[in-house]
Write a protein that holds these residues in place. Structure first.
Motif, PDB file in Angstrom:
ATOM      1  N   UNK B  25       0.839  -1.201   0.000  1.00 23.31           N
ATOM      2  CA  UNK B  25       0.000   0.000   0.000  1.00 23.31           C
ATOM      3  C   UNK B  25       0.872   1.249   0.000  1.00 23.31           C
ATOM      4  N   UNK B  26       0.242   2.376  -0.303  1.00 23.00           N
ATOM      5  CA  UNK B  26       0.978   3.630  -0.309  1.00 23.00           C
ATOM      6  C   UNK B  26       1.536   3.907   1.085  1.00 23.00           C
ATOM      7  N   UNK B  27       2.767   4.396   1.125  1.00 26.91           N
ATOM      8  CA  UNK B  27       3.466   4.732   2.360  1.00 26.91           C
ATOM      9  C   UNK B  27       3.815   3.529   3.228  1.00 26.91           C
ATOM     10  N   UNK B  28       3.577   2.354   2.696  1.00 27.68           N
ATOM     11  CA  UNK B  28       3.908   1.163   3.469  1.00 27.68           C
ATOM     12  C   UNK B  28       5.387   0.816   3.275  1.00 27.68           C
ATOM     13  N   UNK B 185      11.542   6.330   5.348  1.00 28.46           N
ATOM     14  CA  UNK B 185      10.311   5.649   5.754  1.00 28.46           C
ATOM     15  C   UNK B 185       9.446   6.591   6.594  1.00 28.46           C
ATOM     16  N   UNK B 186      10.100   7.352   7.454  1.00 30.83           N
ATOM     17  CA  UNK B 186       9.362   8.267   8.332  1.00 30.83           C
ATOM     18  C   UNK B 186       8.664   9.364   7.532  1.00 30.83           C
ATOM     19  N   UNK B 187       9.238   9.685   6.363  1.00 34.97           N
ATOM     20  CA  UNK B 187       8.615  10.713   5.519  1.00 34.97           C
ATOM     21  C   UNK B 187       7.436  10.176   4.723  1.00 34.97           C
ATOM     22  N   UNK B 188       7.209   8.862   4.843  1.00 37.10           N
ATOM     23  CA  UNK B 188       6.041   8.304   4.168  1.00 37.10           C
ATOM     24  C   UNK B 188       6.331   7.708   2.805  1.00 37.10           C
ATOM     25  N   UNK B 189       7.601   7.489   2.488  1.00 43.38           N
ATOM     26  CA  UNK B 189       7.942   6.865   1.210  1.00 43.38           C
ATOM     27  C   UNK B 189       7.479   5.407   1.210  1.00 43.38           C
ATOM     28  N   UNK B 190       6.913   4.970   0.106  1.00 43.32           N
ATOM     29  CA  UNK B 190       6.571   3.560  -0.066  1.00 43.32           C
ATOM     30  C   UNK B 190       7.864   2.808  -0.366  1.00 43.32           C
ATOM     31  N   UNK B 191       8.156   1.800   0.433  1.00 47.80           N
ATOM     32  CA  UNK B 191       9.444   1.120   0.274  1.00 47.80           C
ATOM     33  C   UNK B 191       9.281  -0.393   0.304  1.00 47.80           C
ATOM     34  N   UNK B 203      12.152  -3.088  13.201  1.00 49.32           N
ATOM     35  CA  UNK B 203      11.954  -1.749  13.733  1.00 49.32           C
ATOM     36  C   UNK B 203      11.202  -0.829  12.774  1.00 49.32           C
ATOM     37  N   UNK B 204      11.518  -0.929  11.485  1.00 45.62           N
ATOM     38  CA  UNK B 204      11.029   0.067  10.537  1.00 45.62           C
ATOM     39  C   UNK B 204       9.844  -0.405   9.696  1.00 45.62           C
ATOM     40  N   UNK B 205       9.780  -1.706   9.411  1.00 46.16           N
ATOM     41  CA  UNK B 205       8.795  -2.110   8.413  1.00 46.16           C
ATOM     42  C   UNK B 205       7.386  -2.198   9.004  1.00 46.16           C
TER      43      UNK B 205
END
Lengths: 235, 242
Positions: B25-28, B185-191, B203-205
């Motif tokens: 999904x977006x920002x996921x 990731x904190x900025x909302x990038x889809x990664x 921690x991040x995903x």
């Protein structure tokens, strides 16, 4: 009846040297361009183009230069009746055809030596085929092409002496003429040989200078280590 | 944002991806974990057309890759998807700055000035503003990978793919790259991140996908998947790497 070796003979040899330089330069331009295109075809993904390139290169490399010269000089007028191929034009065409096959192999090899990751990174950035080659692959391939390319140029200059066979007054043939005019073949061919040597040595010296310049600017891939460069960045 | 449907891929006669379906999904932030040869990098490489699936499809923002895809869709996907490689793949004959401006100019049609401003802004963001005129050879691995991230970001991608971005780095410099990725990731990038860094995944995903032998074995939120894996294979894998 024989004249002694004089300034007129030197002039004739100098004129021959100019002819050799001109036909070789033109062969480098046309053969180089055609060779680049063939090399790109054989490094590409389109099977039919790879096949065409392979057949052409295989055929040309399997035939002596002298035969290519004869085929062009005697064959073209037969293939296209009514045309008359002047000897210098035949020489340039034949040497270009000869050069293109070898340049193609050098180009193909140098492209193959560029790490796959470079193609992938360029693709992933969305660069078009032409942009990938023009800005990413060929600038790196050039560094690999130049040393063997100059090596081939030296071969080309020496093999160009075969155009004497169709009567073109190149460096080798001018040596022939001077030898019979002066009845002093040893001196004549020594002078001609020295001129060939100077031309070829100059070309090699350029190649060496180019390689030195590359090695002082530590930018991968260097000449010779091209096959083992990973990313070129891990140190 | 990314919709993978029954994706299959074969190298010659060997099928390496056996019908993968998943979505992002977006920002996921999705991490793909698994042993070497499990097909996780291959799956990632399908997402920007570096590998061509033999069946099934991948849709990114509605642009479909897969058998019968349109070339225009591939171009759009490549523009919208940024990729960071294990071995950085910076262009060694170009300066750091030119590495970042090249595609902006040739693909997005930005002017020299626009692309340079964007490049300098991103270099500053990854902490390498002073390296703009250096050549990639003179950078450490961590610096090179941060430049590679900046190069991908310069295209203003909707999705960022990371293919084992820290695997080629010395342990002590892994952190500097992970920090950049966390910020992103904190900025909302889809990664989508293929990684062996279980700490980062945890921690991040938002979601972790565990793959084995070319198939997805298990998917879940990181706290659940790491704490109580459902499948036997996931348990076996995690007990080895944790």
């Amino acid at each position: 009846m024989f004249q002694s070796f004089g300034p007129d003979d030197l002039l004739l040899i100098a004129q021959g040297a100019v002819v050799t330089l001109v036909i070789c330069s033109l062969a480098v331009v046309f053969g180089g361009t055609l060779g680049l295109a063939l090399g790109l075809m054989s490094a590409g993904r389109i099977a039919i183009l790879r096949w065409i390139s392979a057949v052409y290169v295989g055929a040309i490399r399997g035939v002596p230069v002298l035969l290519i010269i004869f085929f062009v000089y005697f064959g073209l007028p037969l293939a296209v009746p009514g045309t008359d191929v002047p000897d210098y034009l035949a020489a340039v065409i034949a040497l270009s055809v000869f050069a293109s096959a070898y340049v193609s192999e050098i180009v193909r090899g140098s492209i193959a030596a560029i790490p796959r990751g470079q193609f992938e990174a360029a693709e992933a950035l969305g660069l078009s085929y032409w942009s990938r080659y023009r800005f990413v692959i060929l600038p790196q391939a050039t560094r690999i092409i130049v040393p063997p390319g100059i090596g081939f140029l030296v071969v080309l200059i020496k093999d160009s002496s075969l155009v004497a066979a169709i009567g073109l007054m190149d460096l080798a043939r001018s040596g022939n003429i001077v030898a019979s005019l002066t009845a002093n073949p040893i001196l004549s061919y020594l002078v001609v040989g020295a001129v060939y040597f100077v031309i070829c040595y100059t070309a090699s010296a350029f190649a060496r200078r180019y390689e030195r310049r590359l090695s002082t600017r530590a930018v991968a891939p260097g000449v010779g280590d091209s096959l083992v460069v990973g990313s070129g960045v891990e140190k | 944002m990314i919709e993978v449907t029954d994706l299959r891929l074969s190298f010659g006669k060997t099928e390496v991806l056996h019908g993968i379906s998943c979505s992002v999904a977006e920002s996921e932030v999705v991490c793909i974990i698994g042993a070497s040869g499990s097909g996780k990098s291959t799956l990632l490489r399908c997402m920007n057309g570096l590998e061509r699936p033999s069946a099934g499809s991948i849709a990114i923002n509605g642009h479909r890759l897969g058998p019968g895809e349109k070339p225009t869709d591939l171009a759009v996907v490549r523009r919208d998807v940024g990729m960071v490689f294990q071995h950085f793949n910076l262009f060694p004959h170009l300066t750091v700055l030119s590495n970042i401006t090249l595609a902006q100019r040739r693909v997005l049609g930005r002017t020299a000035q626009q692309s340079e401003e964007r490049a300098r802004m991103l270099l500053d963001k990854v902490g390498l503003a002073d390296k703009a005129d250096r050549y990639p050879d003179s950078l450490s691995g961590g610096q090179a990978q941060r430049v590679a991230i900046a190069r991908a970001l310069a295209m203003d991608p909707q999705v960022m793919l990371f293919d084992e971005p820290t695997s080629a780095l010395d342990p002590e410099i892994v952190g500097e790259v992970l920090t950049v990725m966390k910020d992103l990731a904190a900025e909302g990038m889809t990664m989508v991140v293929v990684t062996h860094e279980m700490g980062f995944a945890r921690e991040v995903s938002d979601r972790v996908i565990y793959m084995d032998h070319g198939a997805i074995v298990e998917t879940g939120r990181p706290d659940e998947l790491f704490a109580s894996p459902q499948a036997e294979r996931t348990r076996a894998f995690l007990s080895k790497v944790l």
